[in-house]
Scaffold this motif. Sequence first.
Motif, PDB file in Angstrom:
ATOM      1  N   TYR A 179       0.835  -1.211   0.000  1.00  0.00           N
ATOM      2  CA  TYR A 179       0.000   0.000   0.000  1.00  0.00           C
ATOM      3  C   TYR A 179       0.863   1.251   0.000  1.00  0.00           C
ATOM      4  O   TYR A 179       0.613   2.209  -0.749  1.00  0.00           O
ATOM      5  CB  TYR A 179      -0.912  -0.021   1.215  1.00  0.00           C
ATOM      6  CG  TYR A 179      -1.836   1.183   1.315  1.00  0.00           C
ATOM      7  CD1 TYR A 179      -3.033   1.221   0.608  1.00  0.00           C
ATOM      8  CD2 TYR A 179      -1.496   2.278   2.104  1.00  0.00           C
ATOM      9  CE1 TYR A 179      -3.878   2.322   0.696  1.00  0.00           C
ATOM     10  CE2 TYR A 179      -2.330   3.385   2.196  1.00  0.00           C
ATOM     11  CZ  TYR A 179      -3.520   3.398   1.484  1.00  0.00           C
ATOM     12  OH  TYR A 179      -4.338   4.501   1.555  1.00  0.00           O
ATOM     13  N   ASP A 180       1.922   1.246   0.830  1.00  0.00           N
ATOM     14  CA  ASP A 180       2.831   2.397   0.894  1.00  0.00           C
ATOM     15  C   ASP A 180       3.619   2.567  -0.406  1.00  0.00           C
ATOM     16  O   ASP A 180       3.882   3.692  -0.843  1.00  0.00           O
ATOM     17  CB  ASP A 180       3.797   2.247   2.066  1.00  0.00           C
ATOM     18  CG  ASP A 180       3.145   2.569   3.404  1.00  0.00           C
ATOM     19  OD1 ASP A 180       1.995   3.057   3.389  1.00  0.00           O
ATOM     20  OD2 ASP A 180       3.777   2.335   4.445  1.00  0.00           O
ATOM     21  N   LEU A 181       4.024   1.444  -0.997  1.00  0.00           N
ATOM     22  CA  LEU A 181       4.750   1.516  -2.268  1.00  0.00           C
ATOM     23  C   LEU A 181       3.898   2.205  -3.325  1.00  0.00           C
ATOM     24  O   LEU A 181       4.395   2.992  -4.134  1.00  0.00           O
ATOM     25  CB  LEU A 181       5.133   0.112  -2.743  1.00  0.00           C
ATOM     26  CG  LEU A 181       6.252  -0.599  -1.982  1.00  0.00           C
ATOM     27  CD1 LEU A 181       6.399  -2.036  -2.469  1.00  0.00           C
ATOM     28  CD2 LEU A 181       7.576   0.141  -2.142  1.00  0.00           C
ATOM     29  N   HIS A 182       2.609   1.907  -3.306  1.00  0.00           N
ATOM     30  CA  HIS A 182       1.712   2.507  -4.302  1.00  0.00           C
ATOM     31  C   HIS A 182       1.426   3.969  -3.992  1.00  0.00           C
ATOM     32  O   HIS A 182       1.435   4.803  -4.907  1.00  0.00           O
ATOM     33  CB  HIS A 182       0.393   1.721  -4.332  1.00  0.00           C
ATOM     34  CG  HIS A 182      -0.512   2.119  -5.456  1.00  0.00           C
ATOM     35  ND1 HIS A 182      -0.357   1.673  -6.748  1.00  0.00           N
ATOM     36  CD2 HIS A 182      -1.588   2.960  -5.499  1.00  0.00           C
ATOM     37  CE1 HIS A 182      -1.281   2.188  -7.528  1.00  0.00           C
ATOM     38  NE2 HIS A 182      -2.048   2.990  -6.799  1.00  0.00           N
ATOM     39  N   ASN A 183       1.198   4.277  -2.740  1.00  0.00           N
ATOM     40  CA  ASN A 183       0.781   5.636  -2.379  1.00  0.00           C
ATOM     41  C   ASN A 183       1.948   6.595  -2.151  1.00  0.00           C
ATOM     42  O   ASN A 183       1.962   7.692  -2.720  1.00  0.00           O
ATOM     43  CB  ASN A 183      -0.101   5.591  -1.120  1.00  0.00           C
ATOM     44  CG  ASN A 183      -1.490   5.087  -1.420  1.00  0.00           C
ATOM     45  OD1 ASN A 183      -2.379   5.840  -1.771  1.00  0.00           O
ATOM     46  ND2 ASN A 183      -1.681   3.778  -1.291  1.00  0.00           N
ATOM     47  N   VAL A 184       2.910   6.180  -1.352  1.00  0.00           N
ATOM     48  CA  VAL A 184       4.015   7.074  -1.007  1.00  0.00           C
ATOM     49  C   VAL A 184       4.943   7.260  -2.206  1.00  0.00           C
ATOM     50  O   VAL A 184       5.238   8.390  -2.612  1.00  0.00           O
ATOM     51  CB  VAL A 184       4.799   6.535   0.199  1.00  0.00           C
ATOM     52  CG1 VAL A 184       5.978   7.454   0.510  1.00  0.00           C
ATOM     53  CG2 VAL A 184       3.892   6.423   1.418  1.00  0.00           C
ATOM     54  N   LEU A 185       5.402   6.149  -2.786  1.00  0.00           N
ATOM     55  CA  LEU A 185       6.277   6.264  -3.955  1.00  0.00           C
ATOM     56  C   LEU A 185       5.527   6.849  -5.148  1.00  0.00           C
ATOM     57  O   LEU A 185       6.116   7.555  -5.969  1.00  0.00           O
ATOM     58  CB  LEU A 185       6.862   4.893  -4.317  1.00  0.00           C
ATOM     59  CG  LEU A 185       7.838   4.292  -3.303  1.00  0.00           C
ATOM     60  CD1 LEU A 185       8.444   3.016  -3.838  1.00  0.00           C
ATOM     61  CD2 LEU A 185       8.942   5.279  -2.932  1.00  0.00           C
TER      62      LEU A 185
END
Length: 394
Positions: free
Chosen positions: A184-190
């Motif tokens: 989820y973080d890879l998709h949103n943050v990155l």
Amino acid sequence: MRIKKLVGKLHLWLGLSSGLLVLFLGITGCILAFQQEIENASQSYRYLAKDHKALLTPSQIKTIAEAELPGKHAHSVKYQDGRNAVVTFYNSQPDYYYLVYVNPYSGNVLKVKDMSRDFFRVVIMGHYYLWLPPEIGQPIVATGTLIFVILLISGLILWWPKNAAARKKRFTLKLNAQWKRVNYDLHNVLGFYMTWVAIFIAITGLVMGFQWFSKSVYWISSGGKAMVQYYPALSDSTITKIDFKEKAEDVLWLKMQDDWKHQGGSFEVHFPENEKESIELAFNPDTETYWKTDYRFFDQKTLKEIEVTHLYGKFSKASTADKIMRMNYDIHVGAVWGLPGKILVFLASLLAASMPVTGFLIWRGRRKKSKATTGAKLLQTRKAKLKKSSSVVN
């Protein structure tokens, strides 16, 4: 919240419908990011030891190259300090062509290259046209790029934090969490960090993909002026050809050679294919980019310079809007910012390619969770009904 929900649905369905295309464009974009550096490092036949001999004229190099490809006519010859001369041949499909590398001092042919078999050229044809006919492939790629722009904007709206507490989670990756959270973080943050570079890649891609978009960008950057489409600079057909001791292209080359050698860079001579075409000379002071190239056209009969009003004329006369349009390709590949720009484009392309994968995993995880929740509710309902029916019987 209602607007954000609608944006979420738009983001989801556009992402699912264009995911494979975005993945493909991102991967091919990564491959092409360092094309120039890889070719320079792996193709030693491009380089030339310095020599104090006189360079062969364009017509001489043209004759040597044409002997290697009988029946084909040379389009141009390119000189560059420290490099062997390159003669370009186009066939019936301009996207596929031949390059002949010739030593400009001795005339030795070092390499004949069929560009239809060149690795990077094949990748470029996939990136531009999906290896389909251009009239079919280009609109598909351009439409996919337009969808990607919408995904970037909608993704930014969805990313926007509700409050200060949520804001902290939007800027950092939580790598020690469970894989679903990491994904989820890879998709949103990155995705957030990637957006600020990818938007330039996508917009410049749209300039190359859609005429209406290209004209709109020019209209805005010029303050309301229409972009003049490219048109061939033609020689005066009413004038009788003047006899020169040397060939016309050689006379012009000799005349401008001192300026070119003094400034470095590369110098191209384009040969006219018929009596109507002009002789084009192109000087590029910066071989790492294309936008500064100075294009000049000359009547092949009188050698009088022909002024043009489209984008690709004298660089000194190019307007701000002209320079922005000329810069489009160099922005697209990151070359306009040098090696750091290419690194940024590579990373942005890599992250763009990962977005459909991480996004799909998020959607699949939520779908499974939704099905599990629905199944649990149905089971509870059935148990409640059975309990109720058994109590009635008792």
